[in-house]
Design a protein around this motif. Structure first.
Motif, PDB file in Angstrom:
ATOM      1  N   GLU A   1      23.122  23.906  31.191  1.00 27.48           N
ATOM      2  CA  GLU A   1      23.204  24.468  32.539  1.00 27.48           C
ATOM      3  C   GLU A   1      24.154  25.650  32.585  1.00 27.48           C
ATOM      4  O   GLU A   1      23.883  26.661  33.249  1.00 27.48           O
ATOM      5  CB  GLU A   1      23.646  23.384  33.517  1.00 27.48           C
ATOM      6  N   GLY A   2      25.257  25.545  31.878  1.00 25.20           N
ATOM      7  CA  GLY A   2      26.220  26.646  31.865  1.00 25.20           C
ATOM      8  C   GLY A   2      25.630  27.917  31.283  1.00 25.20           C
ATOM      9  O   GLY A   2      25.824  29.012  31.822  1.00 25.20           O
ATOM     10  N   VAL A   3      24.893  27.773  30.184  1.00 20.99           N
ATOM     11  CA  VAL A   3      24.257  28.942  29.564  1.00 20.99           C
ATOM     12  C   VAL A   3      23.167  29.497  30.468  1.00 20.99           C
ATOM     13  O   VAL A   3      23.066  30.714  30.687  1.00 20.99           O
ATOM     14  CB  VAL A   3      23.687  28.571  28.180  1.00 20.99           C
ATOM     15  N   ALA A   4      22.349  28.589  31.028  1.00 18.20           N
ATOM     16  CA  ALA A   4      21.254  29.036  31.898  1.00 18.20           C
ATOM     17  C   ALA A   4      21.788  29.754  33.131  1.00 18.20           C
ATOM     18  O   ALA A   4      21.235  30.785  33.554  1.00 18.20           O
ATOM     19  CB  ALA A   4      20.403  27.835  32.306  1.00 18.20           C
ATOM     20  N   SER A   5      22.851  29.239  33.730  1.00 18.88           N
ATOM     21  CA  SER A   5      23.405  29.869  34.929  1.00 18.88           C
ATOM     22  C   SER A   5      23.958  31.251  34.622  1.00 18.88           C
ATOM     23  O   SER A   5      23.869  32.165  35.452  1.00 18.88           O
ATOM     24  CB  SER A   5      24.490  28.988  35.544  1.00 18.88           C
ATOM     25  N   PHE A   6      24.504  31.425  33.415  1.00 21.20           N
ATOM     26  CA  PHE A   6      24.996  32.746  33.018  1.00 21.20           C
ATOM     27  C   PHE A   6      23.841  33.732  32.878  1.00 21.20           C
ATOM     28  O   PHE A   6      23.894  34.860  33.398  1.00 21.20           O
ATOM     29  CB  PHE A   6      25.766  32.633  31.700  1.00 21.20           C
ATOM     30  N   VAL A   7      22.794  33.295  32.215  1.00 23.39           N
ATOM     31  CA  VAL A   7      21.637  34.169  32.020  1.00 23.39           C
ATOM     32  C   VAL A   7      20.981  34.519  33.350  1.00 23.39           C
ATOM     33  O   VAL A   7      20.557  35.660  33.583  1.00 23.39           O
ATOM     34  CB  VAL A   7      20.617  33.499  31.072  1.00 23.39           C
ATOM     35  N   GLU A   8      20.932  33.526  34.245  1.00 25.93           N
ATOM     36  CA  GLU A   8      20.264  33.714  35.540  1.00 25.93           C
ATOM     37  C   GLU A   8      21.193  34.260  36.618  1.00 25.93           C
ATOM     38  O   GLU A   8      20.792  34.428  37.769  1.00 25.93           O
ATOM     39  CB  GLU A   8      19.669  32.373  35.993  1.00 25.93           C
ATOM     40  N   ARG A   9      22.441  34.515  36.254  1.00 28.88           N
ATOM     41  CA  ARG A   9      23.420  35.113  37.158  1.00 28.88           C
ATOM     42  C   ARG A   9      23.571  34.320  38.461  1.00 28.88           C
ATOM     43  O   ARG A   9      23.437  34.846  39.565  1.00 28.88           O
ATOM     44  CB  ARG A   9      23.061  36.576  37.462  1.00 28.88           C
TER      45      ARG A   9
END
Length: 279
Positions: A263-271
């Motif tokens: 989730e942390g990586v996805a939220s970074f990518v998805e801003r």
């Protein structure tokens, strides 16, 4: 015949209310553990110790608990150990004292250090002896302005227990640790903060509010990553660089299997802001 007794019933009296000496609530994924013997400055009994150890173990095992706060009622956080409630024992034999310390005060401090959720001490008053070590074993320490810390053992001709000689040098260095232990002076909260024993000192009336705010923030974080970070920091002081680096790499490997890491990586990518669930 009837099963009812014909003997007149004796008048009943209201049951005597026995206060719970450890209060416990869970709210917003935060486990709040409160020592509740204000008349004894919360000197911790055998049964209280076992209850706290059990609640910390429950916090580790329950994925819905994501942070812990330890505090107390009244003017004292914990004035030390009160052994009057300990189970009765027979004649003392060599080894009894060491066993009592190992299974008692050391287990309590180890339960805090080993808890896989972040633990905050909200020190509302005097923290003496094992009470000071209970607080200092926590991951974060908040202290009320009226709080004070006392290495009281020397006043009684005793050696510090509950991991004090392990904790204090790691927090303030050996010279400061010896000063505290050799003299047993009362250390005000402001001085404890300057020495690095306390994260923050707050007005007495703000203590629980601040502790809850910190705990709720931790409870919204990546719980497994916090547990691994705690483990790395706690073990780093006994590790050489190669061992510490290997532990760090292993922790990264483990953490990348968690939903929160993804989730942390996805939220970074998805801003967007991450939504951690402690899994």
């Amino acid at each position: 015949m009837t099963s009812e007794s014909t003997t007149p019933e004796a008048p009943t009296s209201a049951p005597t209310s026995v206060p719970d000496t450890v209060l416990h609530t869970v709210r917003d994924s935060v486990s709040l553990i409160t020592l509740n013997r204000p008349e004894a400055m919360n000197a911790v009994t055998w049964s209280q110790r076992e209850r706290i150890i059990g609640l910390l173990a429950e916090a580790t095992a329950d994925p819905d608990i994501r942070a812990v706060v330890i505090t107390a009622t009244g003017r004292g956080f914990c004035a030390g150990a009160d052994l009057r409630g300990a189970p009765a024992t027979g004649e003392r034999v060599p080894g009894d004292v060491a066993r009592t310390i190992r299974l008692g005060a050391q287990r309590l401090v180890a339960a805090v250090l080993d808890c896989e959720k972040p633990v905050i001490a909200a020190v509302n008053g005097t923290a003496a002896g094992i009470g000071a070590h209970l607080a200092l074993a926590c991951d974060l320490v908040l202290a009320a302005e009226s709080a004070k810390f006392i290495e009281v053992f020397v006043r009684r001709g005793l050696v510090p227990d509950g991991g004090g000689a392990y904790l204090l040098p790691r927090l303030v260095g050996p010279q400061r640790a010896k000063e505290l232990m050799f003299f047993g002076d009362s250390l005000p909260a402001a001085d404890a903060e300057r020495m690095g024993l306390v994260n923050r000192v707050v007005p007495d009336e703000e203590l629980l509010k601040t502790a809850h705010a910190w705990a709720e923030r931790l409870a919204q974080g990546p719980t497994r990553a916090l547990a691994l970070a705690k483990q790395l920091v706690n073990s780093s002081l006994e590790s050489d660089r190669a061992t510490a680096f290997a532990a760090e790499a292993a922790a990264q490997e483990i953490n990348m299997t968690t939903a929160d890491a993804n989730e942390g990586v996805a939220s970074f990518v998805e801003r967007r802001a991450p939504e951690y669930r402690g899994r």
